[in-house]
Structure formats: C-alpha cells, structure tokens
Design a protein around this motif. Structure first.
Motif, mmCIF file in Angstrom:
data_model
loop_
_atom_site.group_PDB
_atom_site.id
_atom_site.type_symbol
_atom_site.label_atom_id
_atom_site.label_comp_id
_atom_site.label_asym_id
_atom_site.label_seq_id
_atom_site.Cartn_x
_atom_site.Cartn_y
_atom_site.Cartn_z
ATOM 1 N N MET A 102 7.985 -13.681 -10.351
ATOM 2 C CA MET A 102 8.527 -12.541 -9.652
ATOM 3 C C MET A 102 7.753 -11.276 -10.005
ATOM 4 S SD MET A 102 10.879 -13.648 -7.627
ATOM 5 C CE MET A 102 11.605 -12.155 -7.062
ATOM 6 N N ALA A 103 7.239 -11.218 -11.217
ATOM 7 C CA ALA A 103 6.473 -10.034 -11.608
ATOM 8 C C ALA A 103 5.208 -9.910 -10.760
ATOM 9 C CB ALA A 103 6.118 -10.095 -13.092
ATOM 10 N N VAL A 104 4.579 -11.024 -10.457
ATOM 11 C CA VAL A 104 3.360 -11.000 -9.641
ATOM 12 C C VAL A 104 3.693 -10.514 -8.232
ATOM 13 C CG1 VAL A 104 1.542 -12.418 -8.624
ATOM 14 C CG2 VAL A 104 2.238 -12.814 -10.979
ATOM 15 N N ALA A 105 4.763 -11.045 -7.656
ATOM 16 C CA ALA A 105 5.162 -10.630 -6.306
ATOM 17 C C ALA A 105 5.537 -9.156 -6.286
ATOM 18 C CB ALA A 105 6.330 -11.484 -5.824
ATOM 19 N N ALA A 106 6.291 -8.714 -7.276
ATOM 20 C CA ALA A 106 6.693 -7.308 -7.332
ATOM 21 C C ALA A 106 5.477 -6.415 -7.489
ATOM 22 C CB ALA A 106 7.666 -7.092 -8.487
ATOM 23 N N GLY A 122 2.295 -7.043 -6.767
ATOM 24 C CA GLY A 122 1.444 -7.079 -5.581
ATOM 25 C C GLY A 122 2.054 -6.338 -4.403
ATOM 26 N N SER A 123 3.375 -6.458 -4.218
ATOM 27 C CA SER A 123 4.020 -5.796 -3.080
ATOM 28 C C SER A 123 4.045 -4.280 -3.240
ATOM 29 C CB SER A 123 5.438 -6.324 -2.886
ATOM 30 O OG SER A 123 6.259 -5.910 -3.954
ATOM 31 N N ALA A 124 3.956 -3.794 -4.457
ATOM 32 C CA ALA A 124 3.974 -2.350 -4.698
ATOM 33 C C ALA A 124 2.577 -1.752 -4.717
ATOM 34 C CB ALA A 124 4.684 -2.053 -6.014
ATOM 35 N N GLY A 125 1.584 -2.543 -4.374
ATOM 36 C CA GLY A 125 0.230 -2.010 -4.292
ATOM 37 C C GLY A 125 -0.597 -2.192 -5.544
ATOM 38 N N ALA A 172 6.967 -6.418 -19.456
ATOM 39 C CA ALA A 172 5.829 -7.069 -20.105
ATOM 40 C C ALA A 172 4.895 -7.691 -19.066
ATOM 41 C CB ALA A 172 6.323 -8.138 -21.086
ATOM 42 N N GLY A 173 5.463 -8.283 -18.026
ATOM 43 C CA GLY A 173 4.644 -8.848 -16.960
ATOM 44 C C GLY A 173 3.841 -7.777 -16.244
ATOM 45 N N HIS A 174 4.450 -6.637 -16.009
ATOM 46 C CA HIS A 174 3.734 -5.515 -15.381
ATOM 47 C C HIS A 174 2.551 -5.088 -16.244
ATOM 48 C CE1 HIS A 174 3.056 -1.677 -13.349
ATOM 49 N NE2 HIS A 174 3.033 -1.132 -14.546
ATOM 50 N N GLN A 203 7.458 3.299 -6.319
ATOM 51 C CA GLN A 203 7.441 2.057 -5.550
ATOM 52 C C GLN A 203 7.306 0.852 -6.485
ATOM 53 O OE1 GLN A 203 4.288 1.859 -2.675
ATOM 54 N NE2 GLN A 203 5.077 -0.020 -1.733
ATOM 55 N N MET A 204 6.470 0.994 -7.527
ATOM 56 C CA MET A 204 6.289 -0.090 -8.495
ATOM 57 C C MET A 204 7.579 -0.326 -9.274
ATOM 58 S SD MET A 204 3.967 -2.266 -9.606
ATOM 59 C CE MET A 204 2.388 -1.578 -9.172
ATOM 60 N N LEU A 205 8.236 0.751 -9.709
ATOM 61 C CA LEU A 205 9.500 0.603 -10.437
ATOM 62 C C LEU A 205 10.559 -0.068 -9.565
ATOM 63 C CD1 LEU A 205 9.681 4.027 -12.291
ATOM 64 C CD2 LEU A 205 9.359 1.779 -13.318
ATOM 65 N N LEU A 206 10.621 0.344 -8.296
ATOM 66 C CA LEU A 206 11.593 -0.244 -7.383
ATOM 67 C C LEU A 206 11.302 -1.727 -7.153
ATOM 68 C CD1 LEU A 206 13.982 0.135 -5.452
ATOM 69 C CD2 LEU A 206 12.326 0.695 -3.675
ATOM 70 N N ALA A 207 10.041 -2.075 -6.996
ATOM 71 C CA ALA A 207 9.676 -3.481 -6.777
ATOM 72 C C ALA A 207 10.052 -4.344 -7.975
ATOM 73 C CB ALA A 207 8.181 -3.595 -6.492
ATOM 74 N N HIS A 208 9.780 -3.861 -9.182
ATOM 75 C CA HIS A 208 10.135 -4.636 -10.376
ATOM 76 C C HIS A 208 11.655 -4.689 -10.570
ATOM 77 C CE1 HIS A 208 6.260 -5.809 -11.986
ATOM 78 N NE2 HIS A 208 5.796 -4.597 -11.711
ATOM 79 N N ALA A 209 12.367 -3.618 -10.219
ATOM 80 C CA ALA A 209 13.831 -3.628 -10.307
ATOM 81 C C ALA A 209 14.415 -4.639 -9.318
ATOM 82 C CB ALA A 209 14.388 -2.231 -10.045
#
Length: 151
Positions: free
Chosen positions: A1-5, A7-10, A56-58, A74-80
C-alpha cells in the motif's frame, strides 16, 4: 500500500532494491506485530503499527527513488488513505477468516475419497532384480545381529 500511495501522490516508484527493502520492512513489522502481545489487543495498536509502516515505507521509497523536498499534503493524504484501506482490509479478513477456514476444512475432509490413489507395489515383482545401488544400500543398512539375548 505504501508503494501505491507514494506513486499516486506523485512520488517516485521504487526500484528492485527498494522493493526488497520494503519487503524487509514488512517482514520486520509483521514479526513485531506477532511477538509483542500489546500490539494484538485492539485497533489503536494496529493503527499505530500501520502508520509506522507507512511512514517507514515512505522514507524507504523516498531514499530509493531519490525523492527530494518536503512531503506534500497530497502525499500525506495518500498515505493516510492507505492506512485506512489497510485497516478495512484487515478487519474484513478477520471477519471472514473463521468462515473461510471452516469451508476449507469441509473441502479437505471431502477430497481424499474423491482423489485417485496410486498403487505402489510394496515388494518388487517376481523376476525383477533390484538395482545394484539399491542392493548395496540395503546390504549396508540392514544390521546382521539380532536383539540382545536374555541372561
């Protein structure tokens, strides 16, 4: 999920090395979750562990993809969102696991009579000599003496 989050946040996607690092991180967090009793007590502990995994994944992906600069909203929202999705998936699996295991047990109990059994001869057919290596191994492995004699 960390990879998807990520990548989706740019953010950049990890290379093979980064994926191995993420795998190591996932295994490490799984071991911690399985061995620390307090982490199995409820949702707050699970949430804390998942947030730790996302942070940690980020960082791992950021180091691997040479991600520079501050983390965006956007990155914080994607990981949340990734954390919330993981919580929902884990809750669903916990709810479906007993029924799934019960169904699998019923299938396993029904299968053996339906499967064909291979007929393997217990002894060699008459007139067939064993292979030389087989005979040599049997000569060495079969003891020549019997049980001790009673006094």
């Amino acid at each position: 999920m960390a990879v998807a989050a990520h990548g989706s946040a740019g953010g950049g996607l990890p290379t093979a090395t980064g994926l191995y690092l993420l795998l190591g991180l996932a295994v490490s967090l799984s071991v911690v979750a399985a061995t620390v009793p307090r982490l199995r007590e409820g949702r707050p502990a699970l949430l804390a562990l998942l947030v730790t995994g996302q942070v940690a994944g980020h960082e791992v992906i950021g180091l691997d993809a040479h991600h520079q600069g501050a983390t965006s909203a956007q990155m914080l929202l994607a990981h949340a969102l990734a954390v919330l999705v993981c919580v929902q998936v884990i809750a669903l699996v916990e709810r479906l696991a007993p029924a799934s295991v019960a169904a699998l047990q019923r299938i396993v109990l029904v299968l053996p009579p339906l499967l064909p059994r291979a007929r393997v001869p217990r002894v060699l057919p008459q007139g067939v000599a064993p292979a030389p290596l087989f005979s040599a191994l049997l000569d060495v492995s079969v003891p020549r003496r019997g049980p001790p004699v009673r006094a």
